[in-house]
Scaffold this motif. Structure first.
Motif, PDB file in Angstrom:
ATOM      1  N   LYS A 279       0.820  -1.207   0.000  1.00  0.00           N
ATOM      2  CA  LYS A 279       0.000   0.000   0.000  1.00  0.00           C
ATOM      3  C   LYS A 279       0.857   1.261   0.000  1.00  0.00           C
ATOM      4  O   LYS A 279       0.540   2.243  -0.676  1.00  0.00           O
ATOM      5  CB  LYS A 279      -0.937  -0.008   1.214  1.00  0.00           C
ATOM      6  N   TRP A 280       1.936   1.235   0.760  1.00  0.00           N
ATOM      7  CA  TRP A 280       2.836   2.381   0.760  1.00  0.00           C
ATOM      8  C   TRP A 280       3.455   2.562  -0.630  1.00  0.00           C
ATOM      9  O   TRP A 280       3.653   3.694  -1.093  1.00  0.00           O
ATOM     10  CB  TRP A 280       3.937   2.204   1.807  1.00  0.00           C
ATOM     11  N   GLN A 281       3.758   1.457  -1.280  1.00  0.00           N
ATOM     12  CA  GLN A 281       4.323   1.542  -2.620  1.00  0.00           C
ATOM     13  C   GLN A 281       3.325   2.177  -3.590  1.00  0.00           C
ATOM     14  O   GLN A 281       3.704   2.977  -4.452  1.00  0.00           O
ATOM     15  CB  GLN A 281       4.720   0.149  -3.102  1.00  0.00           C
ATOM     16  N   GLU A 282       2.057   1.845  -3.425  1.00  0.00           N
ATOM     17  CA  GLU A 282       1.020   2.452  -4.273  1.00  0.00           C
ATOM     18  C   GLU A 282       0.951   3.962  -4.069  1.00  0.00           C
ATOM     19  O   GLU A 282       0.575   4.711  -4.990  1.00  0.00           O
ATOM     20  CB  GLU A 282      -0.341   1.825  -3.963  1.00  0.00           C
ATOM     21  N   LEU A 283       1.327   4.414  -2.866  1.00  0.00           N
ATOM     22  CA  LEU A 283       1.327   5.858  -2.573  1.00  0.00           C
ATOM     23  C   LEU A 283       2.614   6.547  -3.049  1.00  0.00           C
ATOM     24  O   LEU A 283       2.778   7.755  -2.837  1.00  0.00           O
ATOM     25  CB  LEU A 283       1.151   6.078  -1.075  1.00  0.00           C
ATOM     26  N   GLY A 284       3.513   5.772  -3.647  1.00  0.00           N
ATOM     27  CA  GLY A 284       4.709   6.373  -4.234  1.00  0.00           C
ATOM     28  C   GLY A 284       5.999   6.152  -3.478  1.00  0.00           C
ATOM     29  O   GLY A 284       7.042   6.683  -3.862  1.00  0.00           O
ATOM     30  N   LEU A 285       5.966   5.373  -2.396  1.00  0.00           N
ATOM     31  CA  LEU A 285       7.190   5.116  -1.632  1.00  0.00           C
ATOM     32  C   LEU A 285       7.944   3.937  -2.227  1.00  0.00           C
ATOM     33  O   LEU A 285       7.340   2.997  -2.761  1.00  0.00           O
ATOM     34  CB  LEU A 285       6.860   4.831  -0.169  1.00  0.00           C
ATOM     35  N   ALA A 286       9.253   3.964  -2.100  1.00  0.00           N
ATOM     36  CA  ALA A 286      10.110   2.877  -2.578  1.00  0.00           C
ATOM     37  C   ALA A 286      11.300   2.734  -1.649  1.00  0.00           C
ATOM     38  O   ALA A 286      11.677   3.686  -0.946  1.00  0.00           O
ATOM     39  CB  ALA A 286      10.586   3.158  -4.005  1.00  0.00           C
ATOM     40  N   ARG A 287      11.861   1.555  -1.618  1.00  0.00           N
ATOM     41  CA  ARG A 287      13.082   1.369  -0.834  1.00  0.00           C
ATOM     42  C   ARG A 287      14.159   2.311  -1.343  1.00  0.00           C
ATOM     43  O   ARG A 287      14.299   2.534  -2.553  1.00  0.00           O
ATOM     44  CB  ARG A 287      13.575  -0.076  -0.942  1.00  0.00           C
ATOM     45  N   ALA A 288      14.945   2.856  -0.414  1.00  0.00           N
ATOM     46  CA  ALA A 288      15.990   3.809  -0.798  1.00  0.00           C
ATOM     47  C   ALA A 288      17.061   3.160  -1.661  1.00  0.00           C
ATOM     48  O   ALA A 288      17.709   3.842  -2.462  1.00  0.00           O
ATOM     49  CB  ALA A 288      16.614   4.425   0.449  1.00  0.00           C
ATOM     50  N   ASP A 289      17.246   1.847  -1.513  1.00  0.00           N
ATOM     51  CA  ASP A 289      18.264   1.161  -2.305  1.00  0.00           C
ATOM     52  C   ASP A 289      17.731   0.642  -3.635  1.00  0.00           C
ATOM     53  O   ASP A 289      18.442   0.011  -4.402  1.00  0.00           O
ATOM     54  CB  ASP A 289      18.876  -0.002  -1.518  1.00  0.00           C
ATOM     55  N   GLY A 290      16.446   0.889  -3.907  1.00  0.00           N
ATOM     56  CA  GLY A 290      15.869   0.484  -5.173  1.00  0.00           C
ATOM     57  C   GLY A 290      15.400  -0.957  -5.242  1.00  0.00           C
ATOM     58  O   GLY A 290      14.807  -1.367  -6.245  1.00  0.00           O
ATOM     59  N   ALA A 291      15.644  -1.739  -4.203  1.00  0.00           N
ATOM     60  CA  ALA A 291      15.230  -3.140  -4.196  1.00  0.00           C
ATOM     61  C   ALA A 291      13.730  -3.254  -3.966  1.00  0.00           C
ATOM     62  O   ALA A 291      13.077  -2.307  -3.500  1.00  0.00           O
ATOM     63  CB  ALA A 291      15.990  -3.915  -3.123  1.00  0.00           C
ATOM     64  N   ALA A 292      13.187  -4.417  -4.276  1.00  0.00           N
ATOM     65  CA  ALA A 292      11.765  -4.661  -4.038  1.00  0.00           C
ATOM     66  C   ALA A 292      11.538  -4.963  -2.562  1.00  0.00           C
ATOM     67  O   ALA A 292      12.436  -5.439  -1.857  1.00  0.00           O
ATOM     68  CB  ALA A 292      11.304  -5.845  -4.890  1.00  0.00           C
ATOM     69  N   PHE A 293      10.342  -4.666  -2.078  1.00  0.00           N
ATOM     70  CA  PHE A 293       9.981  -5.042  -0.717  1.00  0.00           C
ATOM     71  C   PHE A 293       9.875  -6.565  -0.644  1.00  0.00           C
ATOM     72  O   PHE A 293       9.140  -7.188  -1.418  1.00  0.00           O
ATOM     73  CB  PHE A 293       8.656  -4.402  -0.311  1.00  0.00           C
ATOM     74  N   ALA A 294      10.632  -7.163   0.287  1.00  0.00           N
ATOM     75  CA  ALA A 294      10.715  -8.628   0.344  1.00  0.00           C
ATOM     76  C   ALA A 294       9.399  -9.266   0.744  1.00  0.00           C
ATOM     77  O   ALA A 294       9.043 -10.339   0.256  1.00  0.00           O
ATOM     78  CB  ALA A 294      11.821  -9.043   1.308  1.00  0.00           C
ATOM     79  N   ARG A 295       8.664  -8.626   1.663  1.00  0.00           N
ATOM     80  CA  ARG A 295       7.386  -9.161   2.156  1.00  0.00           C
ATOM     81  C   ARG A 295       6.346  -8.046   2.061  1.00  0.00           C
ATOM     82  O   ARG A 295       6.056  -7.375   3.055  1.00  0.00           O
ATOM     83  CB  ARG A 295       7.542  -9.670   3.590  1.00  0.00           C
ATOM     84  N   PRO A 296       5.792  -7.828   0.881  1.00  0.00           N
ATOM     85  CA  PRO A 296       4.933  -6.659   0.663  1.00  0.00           C
ATOM     86  C   PRO A 296       3.671  -6.637   1.506  1.00  0.00           C
ATOM     87  O   PRO A 296       3.054  -5.575   1.662  1.00  0.00           O
ATOM     88  CB  PRO A 296       4.590  -6.758  -0.833  1.00  0.00           C
ATOM     89  N   GLY A 297       3.288  -7.745   2.105  1.00  0.00           N
ATOM     90  CA  GLY A 297       2.072  -7.760   2.905  1.00  0.00           C
ATOM     91  C   GLY A 297       2.263  -7.368   4.355  1.00  0.00           C
ATOM     92  O   GLY A 297       1.270  -7.167   5.077  1.00  0.00           O
ATOM     93  N   ASP A 298       3.506  -7.248   4.836  1.00  0.00           N
ATOM     94  CA  ASP A 298       3.753  -6.901   6.233  1.00  0.00           C
ATOM     95  C   ASP A 298       3.309  -5.466   6.521  1.00  0.00           C
ATOM     96  O   ASP A 298       3.449  -4.572   5.685  1.00  0.00           O
ATOM     97  CB  ASP A 298       5.235  -7.060   6.583  1.00  0.00           C
ATOM     98  N   ALA A 299       2.805  -5.249   7.729  1.00  0.00           N
ATOM     99  CA  ALA A 299       2.279  -3.942   8.128  1.00  0.00           C
ATOM    100  C   ALA A 299       3.378  -3.075   8.724  1.00  0.00           C
ATOM    101  O   ALA A 299       4.129  -3.518   9.605  1.00  0.00           O
ATOM    102  CB  ALA A 299       1.149  -4.119   9.137  1.00  0.00           C
ATOM    103  N   VAL A 300       3.462  -1.825   8.274  1.00  0.00           N
ATOM    104  CA  VAL A 300       4.512  -0.896   8.715  1.00  0.00           C
ATOM    105  C   VAL A 300       3.965   0.524   8.779  1.00  0.00           C
ATOM    106  O   VAL A 300       2.918   0.838   8.210  1.00  0.00           O
ATOM    107  CB  VAL A 300       5.730  -0.941   7.749  1.00  0.00           C
ATOM    108  N   LYS A 301       4.706   1.365   9.499  1.00  0.00           N
ATOM    109  CA  LYS A 301       4.384   2.792   9.601  1.00  0.00           C
ATOM    110  C   LYS A 301       5.504   3.590   8.949  1.00  0.00           C
ATOM    111  O   LYS A 301       6.655   3.153   8.916  1.00  0.00           O
ATOM    112  CB  LYS A 301       4.247   3.200  11.067  1.00  0.00           C
ATOM    113  N   LEU A 302       5.168   4.774   8.480  1.00  0.00           N
ATOM    114  CA  LEU A 302       6.165   5.672   7.904  1.00  0.00           C
ATOM    115  C   LEU A 302       6.657   6.616   8.992  1.00  0.00           C
ATOM    116  O   LEU A 302       5.857   7.296   9.639  1.00  0.00           O
ATOM    117  CB  LEU A 302       5.577   6.464   6.741  1.00  0.00           C
TER     118      LEU A 302
END
Length: 420
Positions: A279-302
């Protein structure tokens, strides 16, 4: 759980158990040697007598209580240590740079190799990432070096007795920790002379308070007793258990990661709204190193610790480490240290006003130049312990550097070179 400062390292080749035994003996002789013969003050002796009923109610034998408490002279220095405040404050980038120094990263890599088998077993048994444990071990005792450094250690029983007797603001807490320590002795896990730690009673490789030792400790090396001293097995296992049981650490999840976002998106960093990585990726966020999120379903805060600095998505395992010592700077530095030991790069985004961390050789140069000018650092080892911080602070005040913050950084090095 943390009440210690850094100090000069013992060579890695030395036997830690032998060093510990030596340090325990020296410290005990200095602070407890004549305790049994020393006359307790009438007020303290009365308190010891009255406190006996509390110990009996906790199941501590009268023989243990009399043997330990009748011989105690309270460590009255703890009152000043508790009141003392640092003369400076560290900005977030300084705090992280100092604790994620090249010395700590290099030492962490050595310990990762040395204890690879132990760390693999801990990962299997508890699910806690080995580099999180290495980061915590490095933060709490510089990978065991402070455990055997008598300069920073003091007998715990006299310290806790003094606090339980004479510190009114948190008396119930200190009384409870003294009782926990007496139970440990009553069980035969340790002798009073073996229990050395910070002025507040935190002990061993990962700085256990007596309550943690008593309730979270694990006899992981199966030697018949639980101990945060000696080999790191019990200490790391008990700490992993703490993170899982009290911190709710989740096997397989990352603590989080540094992220980048576009203009105007900093407003999303409210440190409250929980979304999945996807969901964060859909809002335009990306890992700073350019890699994909390993577990895209995990819940996190910004989370944005400092405006204009690096931003992070943080999850439950960040909170688990935070439970060990409730400080966001501590938690971020610890987890970053673990990542650096793993081989990950530094943060991509610098903190505003920050500078890169000095190299090991640059810190040594700072120490050498300070000593040449009469500001003693207690060694030239590339580690920014409390003596180095005090020496830098004195130098900064003498030459009028602002702010006088005690930080062993590039600006201090440049000024020292300029003064030569």
């Amino acid at each position: 759980m943390r009440f210690l400062s850094n100090s000069s390292a013992h060579p890695a080749s030395l036997n830690r158990r032998a060093l510990l035994a030596g340090a325990l003996g020296v410290t005990a002789n200095l602070a407890l040697g004549d305790a049994a013969l020393a006359a307790q003050s009438p007020a303290f002796a009365h308190w010891v007598s009255a406190f006996r009923a509390r110990a009996m109610a906790r199941g501590i034998s009268e023989a243990t209580y009399n043997r330990v408490m009748n011989a105690v002279t309270p460590d009255n220095e703890v009152y000043a240590l508790q009141r003392s405040q640092p003369e400076f404050t560290e900005q977030t980038w300084q705090y992280i740079n100092r604790r994620c120094s090249e010395w700590r990263v290099n030492t962490g890599k050595e310990r990762a190799h040395e204890y690879a088998g132990l760390l693999a077993r801990l990962e299997k048994d508890y699910g806690v990432d080995r580099y999180t444990l290495l980061g915590l071990w490095g933060m709490e005792s510089s990978f065991g070096d402070l455990v055997v450094n008598a300069k920073y250690m003091r007998p715990v029983i006299p310290a806790l007795a003094a606090l339980a007797f004479g510190e009114p603001r948190r008396r119930a807490y200190w009384e409870a920790e003294l009782l926990n320590a007496l139970i440990i002795i009553d069980r035969g896990w340790a002798q009073p002379s073996e229990m050395i730690g910070s002025w507040a009673g935190a002990m061993g490789h990962t700085q256990w308070m007596p309550e943690v030792w008593l309730h979270m400790g694990v006899d992981y090396d199966h030697d018949g007793r639980t101990s945060p001293f000696g080999k790191p097995d019990d200490s790391l296992a008990g700490t992993a258990r703490y993170l899982v049981e009290r911190g709710k650490y989740r096997r397989g999840e990352a603590w989080g990661c540094e992220v980048k976002f576009g203009p105007g998106q900093a407003r999303l960093a409210d440190n409250r709204t929980t979304r999945s990585y996807a969901k964060w990726q859909e809002l335009g966020l990306a890992r700073a190193d350019g890699a994909a999120f390993a577990r895209p379903g995990d819940a996190v805060k910004l989370w944005l610790p400092v405006a204009g600095g690096p931003a992070f998505l943080i999850g439950q395992n960040f909170k688990a480490v935070y439970s060990y010592n409730p400080s966001t700077n501590y938690t971020l530095a610890l987890l970053h240290l673990g990542d650096l030991v793993r081989g990950d790069p530094p943060f991509r985004q610098q903190f505003p006003g920050g500078e890169r961390a000095p190299t090991l050789e640059e810190v040594k140069e700072i120490q050498r130049r300070l000593n040449e000018r009469g500001f003693k650092t207690d060694g030239i080892d590339g580690r920014t312990g409390s003596d180095t911080v005090k020496a830098i602070l004195a130098f900064q005040k003498k030459v009028g550097m602002e702010p006088a913050d005690g930080y062993a950084g590039l600006k201090v090095l440049a000024r020292l070179r300029q003064a030569s």
